[in-house]
Design a protein around this motif. Structure first.
Motif, PDB file in Angstrom:
ATOM      1  N   ASN A 195       0.847  -1.188   0.000  1.00  0.00           N
ATOM      2  CA  ASN A 195       0.000   0.000   0.000  1.00  0.00           C
ATOM      3  C   ASN A 195       0.890   1.248   0.000  1.00  0.00           C
ATOM      4  O   ASN A 195       1.540   1.518  -0.994  1.00  0.00           O
ATOM      5  N   SER A 196       0.993   1.967   1.094  1.00  0.00           N
ATOM      6  CA  SER A 196       1.806   3.184   1.075  1.00  0.00           C
ATOM      7  C   SER A 196       2.413   3.447   2.440  1.00  0.00           C
ATOM      8  O   SER A 196       1.925   2.928   3.462  1.00  0.00           O
ATOM      9  N   PRO A 197       3.466   4.262   2.500  1.00  0.00           N
ATOM     10  CA  PRO A 197       4.047   4.628   3.799  1.00  0.00           C
ATOM     11  C   PRO A 197       3.033   5.294   4.720  1.00  0.00           C
ATOM     12  O   PRO A 197       3.052   5.060   5.932  1.00  0.00           O
ATOM     13  N   ASP A 198       2.143   6.104   4.159  1.00  0.00           N
ATOM     14  CA  ASP A 198       1.123   6.779   4.974  1.00  0.00           C
ATOM     15  C   ASP A 198       0.212   5.766   5.659  1.00  0.00           C
ATOM     16  O   ASP A 198      -0.102   5.898   6.845  1.00  0.00           O
ATOM     17  N   TRP A 199      -0.235   4.775   4.913  1.00  0.00           N
ATOM     18  CA  TRP A 199      -1.093   3.750   5.495  1.00  0.00           C
ATOM     19  C   TRP A 199      -0.340   2.953   6.561  1.00  0.00           C
ATOM     20  O   TRP A 199      -0.899   2.618   7.608  1.00  0.00           O
ATOM     21  N   ALA A 200       0.922   2.641   6.301  1.00  0.00           N
ATOM     22  CA  ALA A 200       1.710   1.879   7.273  1.00  0.00           C
ATOM     23  C   ALA A 200       1.788   2.619   8.602  1.00  0.00           C
ATOM     24  O   ALA A 200       1.584   2.033   9.679  1.00  0.00           O
ATOM     25  N   ARG A 201       2.056   3.920   8.547  1.00  0.00           N
ATOM     26  CA  ARG A 201       2.141   4.702   9.781  1.00  0.00           C
ATOM     27  C   ARG A 201       0.774   4.794  10.468  1.00  0.00           C
ATOM     28  O   ARG A 201       0.677   4.752  11.700  1.00  0.00           O
ATOM     29  N   ASN A 202      -0.280   4.899   9.659  1.00  0.00           N
ATOM     30  CA  ASN A 202      -1.633   4.932  10.205  1.00  0.00           C
ATOM     31  C   ASN A 202      -1.942   3.645  10.968  1.00  0.00           C
ATOM     32  O   ASN A 202      -2.420   3.678  12.116  1.00  0.00           O
ATOM     33  N   PHE A 203      -1.653   2.507  10.343  1.00  0.00           N
ATOM     34  CA  PHE A 203      -1.913   1.226  10.999  1.00  0.00           C
ATOM     35  C   PHE A 203      -1.070   1.080  12.265  1.00  0.00           C
ATOM     36  O   PHE A 203      -1.552   0.612  13.302  1.00  0.00           O
ATOM     37  N   ALA A 204       0.201   1.463  12.178  1.00  0.00           N
ATOM     38  CA  ALA A 204       1.107   1.319  13.323  1.00  0.00           C
ATOM     39  C   ALA A 204       0.627   2.126  14.519  1.00  0.00           C
ATOM     40  O   ALA A 204       0.648   1.636  15.663  1.00  0.00           O
ATOM     41  N   GLU A 205       0.188   3.364  14.277  1.00  0.00           N
ATOM     42  CA  GLU A 205      -0.263   4.225  15.374  1.00  0.00           C
ATOM     43  C   GLU A 205      -1.527   3.665  16.037  1.00  0.00           C
ATOM     44  O   GLU A 205      -1.636   3.653  17.266  1.00  0.00           O
ATOM     45  N   ARG A 206      -2.459   3.212  15.224  1.00  0.00           N
ATOM     46  CA  ARG A 206      -3.715   2.688  15.771  1.00  0.00           C
ATOM     47  C   ARG A 206      -3.498   1.385  16.534  1.00  0.00           C
ATOM     48  O   ARG A 206      -4.140   1.132  17.563  1.00  0.00           O
ATOM     49  N   LEU A 207      -2.591   0.557  16.057  1.00  0.00           N
ATOM     50  CA  LEU A 207      -2.294  -0.688  16.762  1.00  0.00           C
ATOM     51  C   LEU A 207      -1.509  -0.422  18.047  1.00  0.00           C
ATOM     52  O   LEU A 207      -1.742  -1.069  19.075  1.00  0.00           O
ATOM     53  N   ALA A 208      -0.567   0.535  17.991  1.00  0.00           N
ATOM     54  CA  ALA A 208       0.231   0.853  19.176  1.00  0.00           C
ATOM     55  C   ALA A 208      -0.656   1.306  20.334  1.00  0.00           C
ATOM     56  O   ALA A 208      -0.357   1.025  21.503  1.00  0.00           O
ATOM     57  N   ALA A 209      -1.763   1.997  20.017  1.00  0.00           N
ATOM     58  CA  ALA A 209      -2.687   2.456  21.058  1.00  0.00           C
ATOM     59  C   ALA A 209      -3.311   1.286  21.811  1.00  0.00           C
ATOM     60  O   ALA A 209      -3.819   1.454  22.924  1.00  0.00           O
ATOM     61  N   ARG A 210      -3.245   0.104  21.210  1.00  0.00           N
ATOM     62  CA  ARG A 210      -3.795  -1.108  21.832  1.00  0.00           C
ATOM     63  C   ARG A 210      -2.689  -2.042  22.325  1.00  0.00           C
ATOM     64  O   ARG A 210      -2.949  -3.198  22.652  1.00  0.00           O
ATOM     65  N   GLY A 211      -1.448  -1.560  22.291  1.00  0.00           N
ATOM     66  CA  GLY A 211      -0.328  -2.380  22.764  1.00  0.00           C
ATOM     67  C   GLY A 211       0.133  -3.424  21.771  1.00  0.00           C
ATOM     68  O   GLY A 211       0.776  -4.404  22.146  1.00  0.00           O
ATOM     69  N   ILE A 212      -0.189  -3.216  20.493  1.00  0.00           N
ATOM     70  CA  ILE A 212       0.164  -4.175  19.451  1.00  0.00           C
ATOM     71  C   ILE A 212       1.290  -3.603  18.594  1.00  0.00           C
ATOM     72  O   ILE A 212       1.241  -2.449  18.168  1.00  0.00           O
ATOM     73  N   ASP A 213       2.320  -4.408  18.347  1.00  0.00           N
ATOM     74  CA  ASP A 213       3.450  -3.982  17.531  1.00  0.00           C
ATOM     75  C   ASP A 213       3.149  -4.187  16.049  1.00  0.00           C
ATOM     76  O   ASP A 213       2.298  -5.008  15.673  1.00  0.00           O
ATOM     77  N   PHE A 214       3.892  -3.477  15.189  1.00  0.00           N
ATOM     78  CA  PHE A 214       3.594  -3.501  13.755  1.00  0.00           C
ATOM     79  C   PHE A 214       4.870  -3.401  12.931  1.00  0.00           C
ATOM     80  O   PHE A 214       5.776  -2.630  13.252  1.00  0.00           O
ATOM     81  N   LEU A 215       4.913  -4.186  11.857  1.00  0.00           N
ATOM     82  CA  LEU A 215       5.942  -4.071  10.832  1.00  0.00           C
ATOM     83  C   LEU A 215       5.256  -4.006   9.472  1.00  0.00           C
ATOM     84  O   LEU A 215       4.292  -4.747   9.230  1.00  0.00           O
TER      85      LEU A 215
END
Length: 284
Positions: A96-116
């Protein structure tokens, strides 16, 4: 490390099989359950939903078509976040895109979930042979922890940098693949117009200075008249649109990439988006 895999299509199915052989695969999920059932026969748990899968694993890998599909898998009804516990790692291997990756990472981090973000290149052949190249964005310690998982289906694994850098690197790769494919298709059209022996031209393009990985991968299929997708034209059109969106935002002139996007748009408009990217000549 227990891994769950979501999305068992052209790429995801073979990747999941390599994970099973390596002893990592604990659960799978696919919208069309029939694609997941062969894994059930191998003793892998077939989940009822992404949430059901997330409850049972340490790492969730998803390999779906586009950002809206990722969002649905992660945050939609029955999505991964409903079954996740803090410390779960989500790996997005779609493009997808870098913007989407950062969006997903931030929303998951708020729930204590890590993202790559970890898109791949190499097409169906690379997925089946376990020779994909993976480009990874995110925390480097997470990258190192998951390196054995990636190596189950990849020949090369590149740490690109922070979250979003994996997707950024993949878009660069897609631009080059698209332009290589245009060069191949137009070169063959010229060769035909000149009455050249196409088999001899093919030999030239795979041993001379014009050779490239994508030409070596797709030219044999093209010469056999096999237009089936190792990578769908519609997906390359989607990737080029992301790349051009970024280029336009940065006022970056990429005229050849803009042409590539228009050509692949024409393929999709003609109903040819499910064919392989090497079927581009159909749009001319």
């Amino acid at each position: 490390m227990k891994v769950g895999f979501i999305g068992l299509g052209i790429m995801g199915g073979p990747m999941a099989r390599h994970l099973h052989k390596a002893g990592f695969l604990a659960a799978v999920y696919n919208r069309t359950r029939a694609k997941a059932e062969p894994f059930g026969k191998l003793g892998v748990y077939v989940a009822e939903s992404p949430a059901d899968l997330a409850k049972r694993v340490d790492v969730v890998i998803e390999m779906v078509s586009d950002a809206p599909d990722v969002e649905q898998v992660l945050f939609g009804p029955g999505g991964v976040v409903e079954g996740a516990r803090p410390g779960l790692v989500v790996v997005d291997m779609s493009t997808n895109s870098p913007d989407w990756a950062r969006n997903f990472a931030e929303r998951l981090a708020a729930r204590g979930i890590d993202f790559l973000d970890a898109p791949v290149t190499g097409g169906q052949k690379g997925a089946e042979e376990g020779t994909l190249t993976v480009m990874v964005g995110g925390r480097e310690d997470l990258f190192q922890r998951l390196l054995p998982v990636f190596k189950a289906f990849a020949k090369e694994v590149i740490y690109a940098g922070p979250v979003g850098y994996g997707q950024a690197m993949k878009l660069v790769n897609q631009v080059v693949i698209a332009l290589n494919t245009i060069a191949m298709v137009e070169g063959l059209r010229l060769a035909e117009a000149l009455g050249l022996d196409i088999d001899k031209v093919a030999r030239l393009l795979t041993v001379g200075a014009a050779r490239s990985g994508s030409i070596e991968l797709y030219l044999p299929k093209l010469l056999k008249g096999d237009l089936s997708p190792g990578f769908k034209a519609a997906h390359l059109k989607k990737d080029l649109a992301y790349a051009m969106e970024i280029a336009n935002r940065k006022s970056l002139s990429l005229p050849a990439s803009a042409l590539a996007l228009e050509l692949y748009k024409k393929m999709v408009e003609k109903g040819l988006g499910e064919l392989g990217i090497h079927a581009l000549g159909k749009a001319y």
